[in-house]
Design an enzyme around this catalytic site. Structure first.
Site, PDB file in Angstrom:
ATOM      1  N   LYS A   1       2.340   1.581   4.522  1.00 41.51           N
ATOM      2  CA  LYS A   1       3.168   1.945   3.373  1.00 41.51           C
ATOM      3  C   LYS A   1       2.514   1.377   2.122  1.00 41.51           C
ATOM      4  CE  LYS A   1       7.598   1.952   5.868  1.00 41.51           C
ATOM      5  NZ  LYS A   1       8.895   1.235   6.039  1.00 41.51           N
TER       6      LYS A   1
ATOM      7  N   LYS B   1      16.953   6.043  13.054  1.00 38.78           N
ATOM      8  CA  LYS B   1      17.191   4.646  12.740  1.00 38.78           C
ATOM      9  C   LYS B   1      18.132   4.031  13.776  1.00 38.78           C
ATOM     10  CE  LYS B   1      14.882   3.992   8.863  1.00 38.78           C
ATOM     11  NZ  LYS B   1      13.838   2.954   8.731  1.00 38.78           N
TER      12      LYS B   1
END
Length: 331
Positions: free
Chosen positions: A250, A154
Site C-alpha cells: 500500500k 472483512k
C-alpha cells in the site's frame, strides 16, 4: 549556474462521504479523510493524495503539517530521491512522492510510467470489499455483489467461520479473499484456516497481529497467507519468509510510488506473490497504485467504489474492471 525553477507547496484535508459505512475489526467509519498535496511549478501542478492511518499513529493534522514542512526543501530542488532520505515512510511522504511524480510527468509531457521505464498500465480487475457484520448481513451484502469476479471479505474474530460459510453460499462463483485485520489468535488459527479452505478462499490477509505472528511459521497453511500490517517497505520483507506467501503493498505504508515499485521488485525476488491494496480514498490515491497492479496477483483498488462520490476525472470502473488513469487525474 542555472537556478532551480520556483516550486510552491500547498496541502489540505478533505472529507469524502462513504456510501453507507465501512467496517473492519478495528471499527467503522462513514467518511474517508484524506490529505492532498499540490506542488506547483509555473503553470503546472502535481498532485498526490494520502490517507493517514491511526493504526500507525498518523492523524490528518499531523500529516498535513509534515507535508507543509517540506516547503523549503522543495523550493531548493528536492526530488523524489531526496524525499526518500528526508522523510520516513508513511502517508505524508506518499502524498509528496506522488505529487512529485505527477509534476515530473507534466513537466516532461510524458506519462509517468514512460519516465520510470515501466510498461503502460492496462485495465485490471479489482476486488470489491464486503464490510464486517453479522453473517446474515454479510451474506445479504455479498449477494448484491455476487456478479463481481473477486470479493474481499472483512472478518473480525469470533464467528468468522460462520461469516465465511455465509459469504460463500451467497457468492458461489466469485473468487474470495479474506482480511482478518489482525483479529485472529493462535488458538483459533487452525479452525479459521480450515473454514477458509473448505470455502475455497484464495488468500488470507493478516490473520494474526503484527509482531505476534510466529505461529504462521509453525502451522500448515492450506490457504496462502498475505502480510499487511506486518509489512511496510523493503526493510520489512526479509523477516516475513516462512510466515507469509504474499505481501500487500500500500502506498500509504511504503511512503509513495517510488518505494512501492522498488518493494514490489524486491518481494518478487524473494518469492512473494504481490497484492496491491488501498485505503478508502478517491481515485487520486488509486491512480499511482495502478503501476503496481500490472504485476500483482491480487488487486484491491476499490476505494472509490465505496464512496458516495469520487473526484472529477476519476478512474473509470466498469463493474470491477478499472482503467488506467487519464493524465487529467494523475501521472
Amino acid at each position: 549556474m542555472t537556478s532551480t525553477p520556483s516550486r510552491t507547496l500547498s496541502a489540505g484535508i478533505e472529507r469524502w462521504p462513504i456510501a453507507g459505512s465501512f467496517t473492519i475489526s478495528r471499527g467503522a467509519k462513514t467518511e474517508a479523510v484524506v490529505v492532498v498535496a499540490e506542488i506547483r511549478q509555473g503553470s503546472l501542478t502535481g498532485r498526490g493524495e494520502c490517507v493517514p492511518y491511526p493504526r500507525y499513529g498518523e492523524t490528518p493534522d499531523a500529516t498535513l503539517q509534515a507535508i507543509l514542512a517540506m516547503q523549503e526543501p522543495l523550493t531548493i530542488g528536492m526530488d523524489r530521491g531526496a524525499l526518500q532520505a528526508r522523510m520516513q515512510a508513511g502517508a505524508a511522504r506518499n502524498a509528496l512522492d506522488c505529487a512529485l511524480s505527477d509534476l515530473e510527468a507534466k513537466l516532461a509531457g510524458e506519462r509517468i510510467w514512460t519516465l520510470l521505464g515501466r510498461p503502460a498500465p492496462k485495465p485490471c480487475t479489482t476486488a470489491y470489499t464486503i464490510s464486517l457484520a453479522a453473517p446474515e448481513a454479510m451474506a445479504e451484502a455479498t449477494a448484491k455483489a455476487a456478479h463481481r469476479a473477486l470479493l474481499k471479505i472483512k472478518l473480525g474474530g469470533d464467528g468468522d467461520a460462520d461469516r465465511i460459510r455465509a459469504v460463500r453460499l451467497a457468492a458461489p462463483r466469485s473468487e474470495l479473499i479474506v482480511d482478518a485485520n489482525e483479529a485472529w489468535a493462535e488458538d483459533n488459527l487452525a479452525a479459521n484456516f480450515k473454514a477458509c479452505a473448505d470455502a475455497g478462499v484464495t488468500l488470507i490477509e493478516q490473520p494474526l497481529p503484527a509482531g505476534k505472528d510466529e505461529a504462521l511459521s509453525r502451522i500448515k497453511r492450506p490457504v496462502a497467507v498475505c502480510a499487511d500490517e506486518s509489512v511496510h517497505d523493503r526493510a520489512s520483507l526479509a523477516g516475513l519468509r516462512g510466515r507469509y506467501d504474499a505481501v500487500n503493498i500500500k502506498l500509504d505504508k511504503t511512503g509513495g510510488l517510488t518505494e512501492a515499485l522498488a518493494m514490489a521488485d524486491a518481494a518478487r525476488g524473494l518469492g512473494f506473490e504481490i497484492m496491491i491494496g488501498c485505503m478508502v480514498a478517491t481515485s487520486l490515491s488509486m491512480a499511482p497504485a495502478m503501476l503496481i497492479a500490472q504485476a500483482a496477483r491480487f488487486v484491491d483498488l476499490d476505494g472509490p467504489l465505496l464512496l458516495a462520490r469520487d473526484r472529477d476525472n476519476g478512474l473509470r470502473y466498469d463493474g470491477s474492471l478499472v482503467d488506467p488513469p487519464d493524465a487529467a487525474l494523475w501521472g
